[in-house]
Motif scaffolding. Sequence first.
Motif, PDB file in Angstrom:
ATOM      1  N   THR A 159       0.167  -1.001  -0.066  1.00  0.00           N
ATOM      2  CA  THR A 159      -0.017   0.437  -0.007  1.00  0.00           C
ATOM      3  C   THR A 159       0.556   1.310  -0.160  1.00  0.00           C
ATOM      4  OG1 THR A 159      -0.076   0.151   2.451  1.00  0.00           O
ATOM      5  CG2 THR A 159      -2.407  -0.888   1.339  1.00  0.00           C
ATOM      6  N   GLY A 160       2.323   1.009   0.076  1.00  0.00           N
ATOM      7  CA  GLY A 160       3.270   1.955   0.121  1.00  0.00           C
ATOM      8  C   GLY A 160       3.260   2.792   0.978  1.00  0.00           C
ATOM      9  N   THR A 161       3.361   1.849   2.667  1.00  0.00           N
ATOM     10  CA  THR A 161       3.085   2.392   3.626  1.00  0.00           C
ATOM     11  C   THR A 161       4.969   2.001   3.409  1.00  0.00           C
ATOM     12  OG1 THR A 161       1.340   2.276   4.234  1.00  0.00           O
ATOM     13  CG2 THR A 161       2.832   1.588   6.031  1.00  0.00           C
ATOM     14  N   ILE A 162       4.724   2.507   4.251  1.00  0.00           N
ATOM     15  CA  ILE A 162       6.403   2.218   5.529  1.00  0.00           C
ATOM     16  C   ILE A 162       6.262   1.966   6.604  1.00  0.00           C
ATOM     17  CG2 ILE A 162       8.778   3.465   5.864  1.00  0.00           C
ATOM     18  CD1 ILE A 162       8.527   5.268   3.532  1.00  0.00           C
ATOM     19  N   ASN A 163       7.185   0.674   7.031  1.00  0.00           N
ATOM     20  CA  ASN A 163       6.928   0.478   8.025  1.00  0.00           C
ATOM     21  C   ASN A 163       8.745  -0.676   8.599  1.00  0.00           C
ATOM     22  OD1 ASN A 163       6.823  -3.187   8.236  1.00  0.00           O
ATOM     23  ND2 ASN A 163       5.112  -1.644   6.426  1.00  0.00           N
ATOM     24  N   VAL A 164       8.269  -0.572  10.107  1.00  0.00           N
ATOM     25  CA  VAL A 164       9.207  -0.881  10.797  1.00  0.00           C
ATOM     26  C   VAL A 164       8.628  -1.637  12.506  1.00  0.00           C
ATOM     27  CG1 VAL A 164      10.401   0.785  11.586  1.00  0.00           C
ATOM     28  CG2 VAL A 164      11.836  -1.577  11.331  1.00  0.00           C
ATOM     29  N   GLY A 165       8.902  -2.685  12.287  1.00  0.00           N
ATOM     30  CA  GLY A 165       8.432  -3.439  13.663  1.00  0.00           C
ATOM     31  C   GLY A 165      10.084  -3.357  14.920  1.00  0.00           C
ATOM     32  N   CYS A 166       9.718  -3.775  15.734  1.00  0.00           N
ATOM     33  CA  CYS A 166      11.156  -4.129  16.780  1.00  0.00           C
ATOM     34  C   CYS A 166       9.791  -5.208  17.331  1.00  0.00           C
ATOM     35  CB  CYS A 166      11.287  -2.797  17.400  1.00  0.00           C
ATOM     36  SG  CYS A 166      12.941  -3.830  18.914  1.00  0.00           S
ATOM     37  N   ASP A 167      10.608  -6.773  18.330  1.00  0.00           N
ATOM     38  CA  ASP A 167      10.213  -7.114  19.161  1.00  0.00           C
ATOM     39  C   ASP A 167      11.162  -7.817  20.178  1.00  0.00           C
ATOM     40  OD1 ASP A 167       8.214  -8.857  20.048  1.00  0.00           O
ATOM     41  OD2 ASP A 167       8.654 -10.213  19.561  1.00  0.00           O
ATOM     42  N   ILE A 168      10.944  -6.902  21.627  1.00  0.00           N
ATOM     43  CA  ILE A 168      12.202  -7.574  22.441  1.00  0.00           C
ATOM     44  C   ILE A 168      11.646  -8.055  23.583  1.00  0.00           C
ATOM     45  CG2 ILE A 168      13.234  -5.852  24.360  1.00  0.00           C
ATOM     46  CD1 ILE A 168      12.941  -3.963  22.642  1.00  0.00           C
ATOM     47  N   ALA A 169      12.381  -9.104  24.250  1.00  0.00           N
ATOM     48  CA  ALA A 169      11.737 -10.228  25.647  1.00  0.00           C
ATOM     49  C   ALA A 169      12.112  -9.693  26.592  1.00  0.00           C
ATOM     50  CB  ALA A 169      12.823 -11.794  24.331  1.00  0.00           C
ATOM     51  N   VAL A 170      11.147  -9.642  26.889  1.00  0.00           N
ATOM     52  CA  VAL A 170      11.144  -9.851  28.612  1.00  0.00           C
ATOM     53  C   VAL A 170      10.978 -10.688  29.321  1.00  0.00           C
ATOM     54  CG1 VAL A 170       9.560  -8.306  30.359  1.00  0.00           C
ATOM     55  CG2 VAL A 170       9.541  -7.672  27.470  1.00  0.00           C
ATOM     56  N   SER A 171      10.381 -11.744  29.242  1.00  0.00           N
ATOM     57  CA  SER A 171      10.629 -13.338  29.913  1.00  0.00           C
ATOM     58  C   SER A 171      10.709 -13.851  28.838  1.00  0.00           C
ATOM     59  CB  SER A 171       9.748 -13.354  30.804  1.00  0.00           C
ATOM     60  OG  SER A 171       8.774 -13.439  30.124  1.00  0.00           O
ATOM     61  N   GLN A 172      10.526 -15.136  29.250  1.00  0.00           N
ATOM     62  CA  GLN A 172      11.291 -16.445  28.655  1.00  0.00           C
ATOM     63  C   GLN A 172       9.511 -16.896  27.313  1.00  0.00           C
ATOM     64  OE1 GLN A 172      11.768 -19.641  30.882  1.00  0.00           O
ATOM     65  NE2 GLN A 172      13.888 -19.302  31.061  1.00  0.00           N
ATOM     66  N   LYS A 173       8.435 -15.933  27.964  1.00  0.00           N
ATOM     67  CA  LYS A 173       7.114 -16.574  27.053  1.00  0.00           C
ATOM     68  C   LYS A 173       6.725 -15.268  26.339  1.00  0.00           C
ATOM     69  CE  LYS A 173       6.439 -21.278  27.758  1.00  0.00           C
ATOM     70  NZ  LYS A 173       5.402 -21.915  28.155  1.00  0.00           N
ATOM     71  N   THR A 174       7.496 -13.877  27.135  1.00  0.00           N
ATOM     72  CA  THR A 174       6.488 -12.129  26.785  1.00  0.00           C
ATOM     73  C   THR A 174       7.515 -11.502  25.428  1.00  0.00           C
ATOM     74  OG1 THR A 174       7.418 -12.049  28.874  1.00  0.00           O
ATOM     75  CG2 THR A 174       4.959 -12.716  28.415  1.00  0.00           C
TER      76      THR A 174
END
Length: 187
Positions: free
Chosen positions: A42-57
Amino acid sequence: MKRKKIIRVIIGILLLAAGAAANDKAHAQFYSIRGNGLLLLTGTINVGCDIAVSQKTSFDLGLYANPVKFGKFSLMGFGAQPGFRFWRFEPNAGSFWGVHLSGAWYDWGNKDHTRKGWLAGPGFSWGHCWVISKRFTIGVEIGAGILYMQDTKRPRSTPVTEDELIYRSKRIVVAPTKADVSFVYLS
């Protein structure tokens, strides 16, 4: 004033999540960076980041910008979606469900009318990540939420001899808030 407080809270949450991820020695991957292929169409520039907080979150943050404007057609907007993901096995592998907040500014329209405003609200999502290699995964996510929208609708152009009609609206809608097919780099 309120925007500064919101930005400070988001930065504080990011720093806390990053600190918790750095102290968690059980994971090989502390964070991941992703790009959503559906939004790129759609022409949307995007970036995502996922940071581990614990073993399952993990803490998730997605940033979006759409600068599309062709003559009298515009699909401009900027948004952010911070949230938490609860993984079945471990971050960035297998199924997860998540909660997130959506916030965006938009300006879209065609040759006749234009809408300019903002939206905000909470949402829920479900997704799955398939491990491709040690450093790459492919993830899908779908979600919905309740959004508060406030905007103005006006004609694109009004003749000098007529009054310009501006419609202001505030509404709450249930809408899809996530539709991702992401390519993820693990670190």
